[in-house]
Motif scaffolding. Structure first.
Motif, PDB file in Angstrom:
ATOM      1  N   GLU A  48      -2.872  28.941   8.825  1.00 29.82           N
ATOM      2  CA  GLU A  48      -3.734  27.765   8.696  1.00 29.82           C
ATOM      3  C   GLU A  48      -2.994  26.517   8.227  1.00 29.82           C
ATOM      4  OE1 GLU A  48      -7.248  28.422   6.444  1.00 29.82           O
ATOM      5  OE2 GLU A  48      -7.918  30.079   7.711  1.00 29.82           O
ATOM      6  N   THR A  49      -1.874  26.702   7.556  1.00 30.44           N
ATOM      7  CA  THR A  49      -1.138  25.550   7.023  1.00 30.44           C
ATOM      8  C   THR A  49       0.161  25.288   7.766  1.00 30.44           C
ATOM      9  OG1 THR A  49      -0.002  26.920   5.379  1.00 30.44           O
ATOM     10  CG2 THR A  49      -2.088  25.923   4.715  1.00 30.44           C
ATOM     11  N   GLN A  50       0.297  25.812   8.963  1.00 32.41           N
ATOM     12  CA  GLN A  50       1.566  25.674   9.680  1.00 32.41           C
ATOM     13  C   GLN A  50       1.900  24.231  10.038  1.00 32.41           C
ATOM     14  OE1 GLN A  50       1.354  28.120  13.131  1.00 32.41           O
ATOM     15  NE2 GLN A  50      -0.326  26.973  14.077  1.00 32.41           N
ATOM     16  N   MET A  52       1.334  21.699   8.052  1.00 31.58           N
ATOM     17  CA  MET A  52       1.600  20.955   6.813  1.00 31.58           C
ATOM     18  C   MET A  52       3.066  21.118   6.417  1.00 31.58           C
ATOM     19  SD  MET A  52      -1.762  22.060   4.614  1.00 31.58           S
ATOM     20  CE  MET A  52      -1.369  21.049   3.202  1.00 31.58           C
ATOM     21  N   ARG A  58       0.157  22.735   0.035  1.00 35.51           N
ATOM     22  CA  ARG A  58       0.283  23.873   0.957  1.00 35.51           C
ATOM     23  C   ARG A  58       0.466  25.166   0.180  1.00 35.51           C
ATOM     24  NH1 ARG A  58       4.624  25.156   5.835  1.00 35.51           N
ATOM     25  NH2 ARG A  58       3.462  26.952   6.598  1.00 35.51           N
ATOM     26  N   GLN A  61      -2.836  26.174  -1.336  1.00 35.31           N
ATOM     27  CA  GLN A  61      -3.752  26.681  -0.312  1.00 35.31           C
ATOM     28  C   GLN A  61      -3.379  28.108   0.108  1.00 35.31           C
ATOM     29  OE1 GLN A  61      -4.309  23.858   2.816  1.00 35.31           O
ATOM     30  NE2 GLN A  61      -6.043  24.956   3.702  1.00 35.31           N
TER      31      GLN A  61
END
Length: 120
Positions: A48-50, A52, A58, A61
């Motif tokens: 989901e944070t790729q 960022m 990050r 999260q």
């Protein structure tokens, strides 16, 4: 050497009963669920944070996903193990027998109760 290694109290069995094994089962399932959930949370967090950049938001999260998923899976598997163990002990005490039928019945009843709540 044909003698036993340990001295057992009078009337005690050489093997652990279903009630004693319940604690190991419940604890093991909670720990397994937490480990599996943490790995799943790490996978989801990274996915989901790729987009960022590596930064505190990050990291926070990802950490939130790890702890949330770990707790969710530990709770789910621990609850299922508790139900399975409780059904197994009750069935064993009711029937007065210690055999595979108790295990099958406890597993079936746990699955039926879990599915009856609408969980997938």
């Amino acid at each position: 050497q044909d003698t036993d290694e340990f001295i057992l109290p009078t009337g005690a069995n050489k093997t652990r009963g279903r009630f004693e094994l319940a604690f190991f089962t419940i604890g093991g399932c909670c720990m397994t669920g937490a480990a599996f959930g943490a790995l799943n949370g790490l996978r989801l967090g990274l996915k989901e944070t790729q987009n960022m950049a590596w930064s505190k938001p990050r990291n926070v999260q990802i950490l939130n996903m790890v702890t949330r998923q770990g707790a969710l899976w530990a709770n789910t598997l621990g609850s299922l193990a508790l139900l399975y163990s409780a059904f197994g002990v009750v069935i064993e005490k009711t029937r007065g027998a210690e055999d595979d039928l108790n295990t099958i019945a406890a597993g079936t009843m746990t699955g039926m109760l879990y599915k009856s709540t609408g969980k997938v």
